[in-house]
Scaffold this active site. Structure first.
Site, PDB file in Angstrom:
ATOM      1  N   LYS A  11       0.804  -1.189  -0.135  1.00  0.00           N
ATOM      2  CA  LYS A  11       0.116   0.103   0.070  1.00  0.00           C
ATOM      3  C   LYS A  11       0.880   1.368  -0.093  1.00  0.00           C
ATOM      4  O   LYS A  11       1.987   1.242   0.186  1.00  0.00           O
ATOM      5  CB  LYS A  11      -0.829  -0.113   1.342  1.00  0.00           C
ATOM      6  CG  LYS A  11      -1.970  -1.105   1.166  1.00  0.00           C
ATOM      7  CD  LYS A  11      -3.157  -1.177   2.354  1.00  0.00           C
ATOM      8  CE  LYS A  11      -4.080  -2.057   2.254  1.00  0.00           C
ATOM      9  NZ  LYS A  11      -5.173  -2.007   3.124  1.00  0.00           N
ATOM     10  N   TYR A  51     -12.427  -2.122  -3.586  1.00  0.00           N
ATOM     11  CA  TYR A  51     -12.975  -2.226  -2.404  1.00  0.00           C
ATOM     12  C   TYR A  51     -14.326  -2.318  -2.363  1.00  0.00           C
ATOM     13  O   TYR A  51     -15.079  -2.084  -1.269  1.00  0.00           O
ATOM     14  CB  TYR A  51     -12.337  -1.205  -1.460  1.00  0.00           C
ATOM     15  CG  TYR A  51     -10.912  -1.549  -0.920  1.00  0.00           C
ATOM     16  CD1 TYR A  51     -10.818  -2.882  -0.041  1.00  0.00           C
ATOM     17  CD2 TYR A  51      -9.781  -0.962  -1.287  1.00  0.00           C
ATOM     18  CE1 TYR A  51      -9.473  -3.019   0.486  1.00  0.00           C
ATOM     19  CE2 TYR A  51      -8.478  -1.149  -0.821  1.00  0.00           C
ATOM     20  CZ  TYR A  51      -8.434  -2.166   0.270  1.00  0.00           C
ATOM     21  OH  TYR A  51      -7.168  -2.699   0.555  1.00  0.00           O
ATOM     22  N   PHE A  59     -15.763   3.560   6.710  1.00  0.00           N
ATOM     23  CA  PHE A  59     -14.228   4.071   6.111  1.00  0.00           C
ATOM     24  C   PHE A  59     -13.982   3.873   4.521  1.00  0.00           C
ATOM     25  O   PHE A  59     -12.839   4.232   4.233  1.00  0.00           O
ATOM     26  CB  PHE A  59     -13.267   3.146   6.791  1.00  0.00           C
ATOM     27  CG  PHE A  59     -13.411   1.507   6.672  1.00  0.00           C
ATOM     28  CD1 PHE A  59     -12.953   0.975   5.391  1.00  0.00           C
ATOM     29  CD2 PHE A  59     -14.087   0.897   7.697  1.00  0.00           C
ATOM     30  CE1 PHE A  59     -13.102  -0.303   5.477  1.00  0.00           C
ATOM     31  CE2 PHE A  59     -14.152  -0.391   7.478  1.00  0.00           C
ATOM     32  CZ  PHE A  59     -13.744  -1.238   6.266  1.00  0.00           C
ATOM     33  N   ARG A  87      -2.317 -14.259   4.547  1.00  0.00           N
ATOM     34  CA  ARG A  87      -2.922 -13.563   5.709  1.00  0.00           C
ATOM     35  C   ARG A  87      -2.179 -13.611   7.094  1.00  0.00           C
ATOM     36  O   ARG A  87      -1.969 -12.618   7.846  1.00  0.00           O
ATOM     37  CB  ARG A  87      -4.446 -14.114   5.767  1.00  0.00           C
ATOM     38  CG  ARG A  87      -5.225 -14.052   4.775  1.00  0.00           C
ATOM     39  CD  ARG A  87      -5.756 -12.537   4.513  1.00  0.00           C
ATOM     40  NE  ARG A  87      -6.382 -11.936   5.611  1.00  0.00           N
ATOM     41  CZ  ARG A  87      -7.026 -10.899   5.807  1.00  0.00           C
ATOM     42  NH1 ARG A  87      -7.078 -10.289   4.567  1.00  0.00           N
ATOM     43  NH2 ARG A  87      -7.648 -10.242   6.703  1.00  0.00           N
ATOM     44  N   THR A  93      -5.810  -6.729  10.817  1.00  0.00           N
ATOM     45  CA  THR A  93      -5.844  -5.541  10.204  1.00  0.00           C
ATOM     46  C   THR A  93      -5.577  -4.286  10.961  1.00  0.00           C
ATOM     47  O   THR A  93      -4.703  -3.542  10.504  1.00  0.00           O
ATOM     48  CB  THR A  93      -7.208  -5.430  10.032  1.00  0.00           C
ATOM     49  OG1 THR A  93      -7.839  -6.636   9.312  1.00  0.00           O
ATOM     50  CG2 THR A  93      -7.825  -4.282   9.137  1.00  0.00           C
ATOM     51  N   ARG A 104       2.237  -6.212   9.371  1.00  0.00           N
ATOM     52  CA  ARG A 104       1.681  -5.155   9.988  1.00  0.00           C
ATOM     53  C   ARG A 104       2.162  -4.749  11.272  1.00  0.00           C
ATOM     54  O   ARG A 104       2.282  -3.303  11.688  1.00  0.00           O
ATOM     55  CB  ARG A 104       0.048  -5.313   9.993  1.00  0.00           C
ATOM     56  CG  ARG A 104      -0.680  -5.528   8.399  1.00  0.00           C
ATOM     57  CD  ARG A 104      -1.832  -6.045   8.740  1.00  0.00           C
ATOM     58  NE  ARG A 104      -2.667  -5.290   7.330  1.00  0.00           N
ATOM     59  CZ  ARG A 104      -3.640  -5.889   6.909  1.00  0.00           C
ATOM     60  NH1 ARG A 104      -4.201  -7.049   7.624  1.00  0.00           N
ATOM     61  NH2 ARG A 104      -4.237  -5.577   5.861  1.00  0.00           N
ATOM     62  N   ASN A 114      -2.079   0.170   6.718  1.00  0.00           N
ATOM     63  CA  ASN A 114      -1.476  -0.787   7.375  1.00  0.00           C
ATOM     64  C   ASN A 114      -0.663  -1.727   6.185  1.00  0.00           C
ATOM     65  O   ASN A 114      -0.698  -2.855   6.481  1.00  0.00           O
ATOM     66  CB  ASN A 114      -2.616  -1.816   8.044  1.00  0.00           C
ATOM     67  CG  ASN A 114      -3.707  -2.064   6.832  1.00  0.00           C
ATOM     68  OD1 ASN A 114      -3.559  -1.697   5.905  1.00  0.00           O
ATOM     69  ND2 ASN A 114      -4.890  -2.812   7.466  1.00  0.00           N
ATOM     70  N   HIS A 117      -2.371  -5.239   1.473  1.00  0.00           N
ATOM     71  CA  HIS A 117      -3.704  -6.151   1.331  1.00  0.00           C
ATOM     72  C   HIS A 117      -3.289  -7.483   0.918  1.00  0.00           C
ATOM     73  O   HIS A 117      -2.303  -7.706   0.145  1.00  0.00           O
ATOM     74  CB  HIS A 117      -4.400  -5.362   0.184  1.00  0.00           C
ATOM     75  CG  HIS A 117      -5.405  -6.441  -0.328  1.00  0.00           C
ATOM     76  ND1 HIS A 117      -6.686  -6.272   0.149  1.00  0.00           N
ATOM     77  CD2 HIS A 117      -5.375  -7.280  -1.439  1.00  0.00           C
ATOM     78  CE1 HIS A 117      -7.419  -7.328  -0.389  1.00  0.00           C
ATOM     79  NE2 HIS A 117      -6.793  -7.833  -1.288  1.00  0.00           N
ATOM     80  N   GLU A 128      -9.870 -10.643  -7.523  1.00  0.00           N
ATOM     81  CA  GLU A 128      -8.436  -9.570  -7.619  1.00  0.00           C
ATOM     82  C   GLU A 128      -7.477  -9.599  -8.442  1.00  0.00           C
ATOM     83  O   GLU A 128      -7.136  -8.715  -9.086  1.00  0.00           O
ATOM     84  CB  GLU A 128      -8.265  -9.556  -6.129  1.00  0.00           C
ATOM     85  CG  GLU A 128      -9.275  -9.166  -4.970  1.00  0.00           C
ATOM     86  CD  GLU A 128      -8.992  -9.162  -3.895  1.00  0.00           C
ATOM     87  OE1 GLU A 128      -9.734  -8.898  -2.716  1.00  0.00           O
ATOM     88  OE2 GLU A 128      -7.640  -9.583  -3.462  1.00  0.00           O
TER      89      GLU A 128
HETATM   90  O1  CDP Z   1      -7.013  -5.638   4.884  1.00  0.00           O
HETATM   91  P1  CDP Z   1      -8.009  -6.748   5.921  1.00  0.00           P
HETATM   92  O2  CDP Z   1      -8.471  -7.715   5.031  1.00  0.00           O
HETATM   93  O3  CDP Z   1      -7.162  -7.240   7.025  1.00  0.00           O
HETATM   94  O4  CDP Z   1      -9.400  -5.944   6.538  1.00  0.00           O
HETATM   95  P2  CDP Z   1     -10.604  -5.437   5.819  1.00  0.00           P
HETATM   96  O5  CDP Z   1     -11.485  -5.771   7.020  1.00  0.00           O
HETATM   97  O6  CDP Z   1     -10.941  -6.106   4.599  1.00  0.00           O
HETATM   98  O7  CDP Z   1     -10.454  -3.886   5.468  1.00  0.00           O
HETATM   99  C1  CDP Z   1      -9.952  -3.489   3.938  1.00  0.00           C
HETATM  100  C2  CDP Z   1      -8.896  -2.485   4.474  1.00  0.00           C
HETATM  101  O8  CDP Z   1      -9.781  -1.224   4.935  1.00  0.00           O
HETATM  102  C3  CDP Z   1      -8.145  -2.436   5.867  1.00  0.00           C
HETATM  103  O9  CDP Z   1      -6.929  -3.223   5.335  1.00  0.00           O
HETATM  104  C4  CDP Z   1      -7.844  -1.152   6.199  1.00  0.00           C
HETATM  105  O10 CDP Z   1      -6.818  -0.437   5.260  1.00  0.00           O
HETATM  106  C5  CDP Z   1      -9.046  -0.368   6.024  1.00  0.00           C
HETATM  107  N1  CDP Z   1      -9.662  -0.392   7.339  1.00  0.00           N
HETATM  108  C6  CDP Z   1      -9.867   1.021   7.996  1.00  0.00           C
HETATM  109  O11 CDP Z   1      -9.277   2.003   7.369  1.00  0.00           O
HETATM  110  N2  CDP Z   1     -10.554   1.115   9.238  1.00  0.00           N
HETATM  111  C7  CDP Z   1     -11.356  -0.171   9.549  1.00  0.00           C
HETATM  112  N3  CDP Z   1     -11.914   0.215  10.647  1.00  0.00           N
HETATM  113  C8  CDP Z   1     -11.150  -1.367   8.876  1.00  0.00           C
HETATM  114  C9  CDP Z   1     -10.527  -1.299   7.856  1.00  0.00           C
HETATM  115 MG    MG Z   2     -10.261  -7.701   3.337  1.00  0.00          MG
END
Ligand code: CDP
Ligand code: MG
Length: 140
Positions: A11, A51, A59, A87, A93, A104, A114, A117, A128
């Site tokens: 990212k 997304y 968010f 993962r 996350t 992370r 973070n 992805h 994707e």
């Molecule tokens: O990336 P990951 O699959 O771990 O998390 P996600 O729940 O699929 O969320 C996608 C992305 O949204 C995260 O990696 C963060 O960059 C962002 N996010 C955020 O800004 N604030 C949150 N409360 C949760 C996610």
């Molecule tokens: Mg995700």
């Protein structure tokens, strides 16, 4: 165990801090192979589409702005159980919850910035990968 492919993004917060190599090393040390890689600047439309599943989340708009705010490195990773393995090496996350030694935990700035992805399922990995790579651009 099965040989799988998954989709990864380094990212903008990580590319800005010149961590492309450091993040990639973590992936490789976990046994994942980079079988496709390209540095791009995502358009807002690309980020919105990518997304889309989060479109209703509070968010979403900030996430789309962030992902199109600077260069990212899109990658296809290959390996045994690549989806789960990626993962695992990414970590949770929220970096505050991420296990020690994960990408992370070591590099993320915050829950939004973070660093990486990674696809969360085989189905999403396929979708994707197809958004950014054609089959002939992936060399395993
Ligand atoms: O990336 P990951 O699959 O771990 O998390 P996600 O729940 O699929 O969320 C996608 C992305 O949204 C995260 O990696 C963060 O960059 C962002 N996010 C955020 O800004 N604030 C949150 N409360 C949760 C996610
Ligand atoms: Mg995700």
């Amino acid at each position: 165990m099965a040989l799988e492919r998954t989709f990864s993004i380094i990212k903008p917060d990580a590319t800005r801090r010149n961590l492309t190599g450091a993040v990639t090393k973590k992936l490789e040390d976990a046994g994942l192979r980079v079988v496709a890689s390209r540095r791009i600047q995502m358009t807002e439309d690309q980020a919105k589409k990518f997304y889309e599943v989060h479109a209703e989340r509070p968010f979403y708009n900030d996430l789309v702005s962030f992902m199109s705010s600077g260069p990212v490195v899109v990658q296809v990773l290959e390996g045994e159980d690549a989806i789960a393995k990626n993962r695992e090496v990414m970590g949770a996350t929220n970096p505050k919850d991420a296990a020690p030694g994960t990408i992370r935990a070591e590099y993320a700035e915050s829950i939004d910035a973070n660093s990486v992805h990674g696809s969360d399922s085989a189905e999403n990995a396929q979708i994707e990968i197809a958004q950014f790579f054609t089959e002939d651009q992936i060399v395993g």
